[in-house]
Design an enzyme around this catalytic site. Structure first.
Site, short mmCIF file in Angstrom:
data_model
loop_
_atom_site.label_atom_id
_atom_site.label_comp_id
_atom_site.label_asym_id
_atom_site.label_seq_id
_atom_site.Cartn_x
_atom_site.Cartn_y
_atom_site.Cartn_z
N ASP A 187 64.20 -35.93 -24.70
CA ASP A 187 62.91 -35.69 -25.35
C ASP A 187 62.51 -34.24 -25.09
O ASP A 187 62.20 -33.86 -23.95
CB ASP A 187 61.86 -36.65 -24.78
CG ASP A 187 60.52 -36.50 -25.47
OD1 ASP A 187 60.37 -35.60 -26.34
OD2 ASP A 187 59.61 -37.29 -25.15
N LYS B 67 54.59 -23.35 -36.51
CA LYS B 67 55.73 -22.72 -37.19
C LYS B 67 55.51 -21.20 -37.29
O LYS B 67 56.48 -20.42 -37.19
CB LYS B 67 55.95 -23.34 -38.57
CG LYS B 67 56.49 -24.78 -38.52
CD LYS B 67 57.87 -24.89 -37.88
CE LYS B 67 58.51 -26.26 -38.11
NZ LYS B 67 59.81 -26.39 -37.42
N ILE C 143 68.12 -32.71 -41.67
CA ILE C 143 68.73 -31.37 -41.73
C ILE C 143 69.63 -31.12 -40.53
O ILE C 143 70.73 -30.57 -40.66
CB ILE C 143 67.62 -30.29 -41.82
CG1 ILE C 143 66.80 -30.48 -43.11
CG2 ILE C 143 68.22 -28.89 -41.77
CD1 ILE C 143 65.48 -29.71 -43.13
N SER D 50 62.22 -23.19 -39.36
CA SER D 50 60.79 -23.00 -39.56
C SER D 50 60.35 -23.77 -40.81
O SER D 50 60.86 -24.87 -41.08
CB SER D 50 60.50 -21.49 -39.69
OG SER D 50 59.13 -21.27 -39.87
N VAL E 261 62.99 -30.81 -48.32
CA VAL E 261 64.26 -31.52 -48.14
C VAL E 261 63.98 -33.03 -48.01
O VAL E 261 63.04 -33.43 -47.32
CB VAL E 261 65.00 -31.01 -46.88
CG1 VAL E 261 66.40 -31.61 -46.81
CG2 VAL E 261 65.08 -29.49 -46.88
N TYR F 199 50.91 -27.92 -37.62
CA TYR F 199 52.26 -27.59 -38.12
C TYR F 199 52.31 -26.12 -38.56
O TYR F 199 53.22 -25.38 -38.17
CB TYR F 199 52.60 -28.53 -39.28
CG TYR F 199 54.04 -28.47 -39.73
CD1 TYR F 199 55.08 -28.87 -38.89
CD2 TYR F 199 54.37 -28.05 -41.01
CE1 TYR F 199 56.40 -28.84 -39.31
CE2 TYR F 199 55.69 -28.02 -41.45
CZ TYR F 199 56.70 -28.41 -40.59
OH TYR F 199 58.01 -28.38 -41.01
N1 LIG Z 1 62.17 -31.91 -44.63
C1 LIG Z 1 61.51 -30.88 -45.12
O1 LIG Z 1 61.12 -30.84 -46.29
C2 LIG Z 1 61.22 -29.69 -44.23
C3 LIG Z 1 60.52 -28.62 -44.78
C4 LIG Z 1 60.25 -27.52 -44.00
C5 LIG Z 1 60.70 -27.47 -42.70
N2 LIG Z 1 61.38 -28.52 -42.17
C6 LIG Z 1 61.86 -28.41 -40.78
O2 LIG Z 1 63.20 -28.81 -40.72
C7 LIG Z 1 63.49 -29.33 -39.42
C8 LIG Z 1 64.16 -30.69 -39.55
O3 LIG Z 1 63.31 -31.55 -40.25
P1 LIG Z 1 63.81 -32.88 -40.96
O4 LIG Z 1 63.06 -32.96 -42.23
O5 LIG Z 1 65.29 -32.97 -40.94
O6 LIG Z 1 63.14 -33.96 -39.97
P2 LIG Z 1 63.60 -35.40 -39.50
O7 LIG Z 1 64.45 -36.07 -40.50
O8 LIG Z 1 62.33 -36.07 -39.07
O9 LIG Z 1 64.49 -35.09 -38.21
C9 LIG Z 1 63.91 -34.52 -37.07
C10 LIG Z 1 64.90 -34.56 -35.94
O10 LIG Z 1 64.27 -34.00 -34.78
C11 LIG Z 1 64.35 -34.93 -33.69
N3 LIG Z 1 63.19 -34.82 -32.83
C12 LIG Z 1 61.88 -34.90 -33.19
N4 LIG Z 1 61.11 -34.82 -32.10
C13 LIG Z 1 61.94 -34.66 -31.03
C14 LIG Z 1 61.74 -34.55 -29.63
N5 LIG Z 1 60.52 -34.61 -29.08
N6 LIG Z 1 62.82 -34.40 -28.83
C15 LIG Z 1 64.07 -34.37 -29.35
N7 LIG Z 1 64.32 -34.48 -30.66
C16 LIG Z 1 63.26 -34.64 -31.49
C17 LIG Z 1 64.42 -36.30 -34.40
O11 LIG Z 1 65.03 -37.30 -33.62
P3 LIG Z 1 64.25 -38.32 -32.67
O12 LIG Z 1 63.02 -38.78 -33.39
O13 LIG Z 1 65.27 -39.38 -32.42
O14 LIG Z 1 63.95 -37.54 -31.43
C18 LIG Z 1 65.32 -35.97 -35.58
O15 LIG Z 1 66.67 -36.02 -35.19
C19 LIG Z 1 62.15 -29.35 -38.69
O16 LIG Z 1 62.04 -28.18 -37.92
C20 LIG Z 1 61.13 -29.31 -39.81
O17 LIG Z 1 59.90 -28.78 -39.40
C21 LIG Z 1 61.64 -29.64 -42.91
#
Ligand SMILES: NC(=O)c1ccc[n+]([C@@H]2O[C@H](COP(=O)([O-])OP(=O)(O)OC[C@H]3O[C@@H](n4cnc5c(N)ncnc54)[C@H](OP(=O)(O)O)[C@@H]3O)[C@@H](O)[C@H]2O)c1
Length: 259
Positions: free
Chosen positions: A67, A165, A19, A145, A194, A161
């Site tokens: 980080d 959130k 995202i 969130s 997503v 989680y």
């Molecule tokens: N996907 C879904 O269905 C879904 C649903 C509800 C909410 N969300 C929310 O949407 C947001 C994005 O999720 P996503 O699904 O796109 O996840 P994702 O593909 O796992 O991407 C997460 C991003 O956050 C970075 N990150 C994680 N820990 C970090 C840290 N300690 N320091 C710096 N960067 C960090 C990761 O990069 P690095 O690992 O390289 O640091 C990555 O770029 C999150 O807030 C998640 O809770 C997602």
């Protein structure tokens, strides 16, 4: 995209994939200068290359590996971001879904880490960029969130989680009230289910550990094509970001547009 963020600087956390990457691409299309933050430099560079392929000049996109769980590293990163000027748009998107599993097996240190990434880092980044936004009389903070906050019982064995959130949303609404009338808006965004690495990681977990209910639900959603694309979710977020709402809990399902 109709929205114009020309001349604005956007700091997007978690911009290396999923995202966050899609939000970065959308904000780049809308004219913003981009600061891309995550831990993995290679993924940030991939995002930068994708942004550049869309015609964004090199001077409008920078990468900031850091980080967010590490207070010192986080401080260094935000100082570097601000050294180049004010941050106008902060998208606190990075998060961890860990630790998953039965709550009696969760170590306090792992819970603390989840709070650090999901709550403290967004709040600390906001505090750091806020003075510049207040001085300018304009700013946009979005905290990504999850729909889990509307139904915390819906993710059994995801207690950290759900808890982090919920805290992030409380922080959002409270801060928005504090800042009302300043031109700085603060909103939360529930992005929907997503198709990202986070979802894929959950699907790979041992059902014995995360619970068969959670495991089956995530695998079924994927198999049935119920997940939306990062681009769709990001487009909905950016359409909302263009307005003057503050203190809202936005949800992709009620957003005015999608891609
Ligand atoms: N996907 C879904 O269905 C879904 C649903 C509800 C909410 N969300 C929310 O949407 C947001 C994005 O999720 P996503 O699904 O796109 O996840 P994702 O593909 O796992 O991407 C997460 C991003 O956050 C970075 N990150 C994680 N820990 C970090 C840290 N300690 N320091 C710096 N960067 C960090 C990761 O990069 P690095 O690992 O390289 O640091 C990555 O770029 C999150 O807030 C998640 O809770 C997602």
């Amino acid at each position: 995209m109709a929205t114009d963020f020309a001349g604005k600087t956007a700091l997007i956390t978690g911009a290396g994939r999923g995202i966050g990457r899609a939000v970065a691409l959308g904000l780049g299309d809308a004219g913003a200068r981009l600061i891309l933050l995550a831990r993995t430099t290679a993924q940030l560079e991939e995002t930068r290359a994708l942004v550049r392929e869309r015609g964004v000049p090199a001077g409008r996109v920078s990468v900031l590996p850091a980080d967010l769980a590490d207070e010192e590293d986080r401080g260094r990163a935000v100082a570097a971001a601000l050294a180049a000027g004010r941050v106008d748009i902060l998208v606190n998107n990075a998060a961890t879904v860990e630790p998953l599993g039965p709550t009696d097996g969760i170590k306090a240190g792992d819970l603390r880490l989840a709070f650090e990434v999901n709550v403290i880092a967004p709040a600390a980044l906001t505090a750091a960029v806020l003075p510049g936004m207040l001085e300018a009389g304009w700013g946009r903070v979005v905290n990504v969130s999850s729909g889990i906050v509307a139904n915390p019982a819906g993710m059994v064995r995801g207690n950290a989680y759900a808890t982090t959130k919920a805290a992030l949303e409380a922080h959002t609404v409270n801060l928005a009230a504090e800042l009302r009338g300043t031109g700085v808006t603060v909103n939360a965004y529930r992005p929907g289910g997503v198709d990202t690495a986070m979802q894929a990681w959950i699907r790979r977990q041992d059902p014995e550990h995360i619970g068969s209910g959670l495991h089956e639900r995530f695998n079924r959603n994927y198999a049935e094509g119920a997940l939306i694309t990062p681009e769709y979710s990001a487009a909905a977020l950016l359409a909302l970001l263009a307005g003057d709402d503050t203190g809202a809990i936005w949800d992709v399902s009620t957003a005015p547009v999608g891609a």
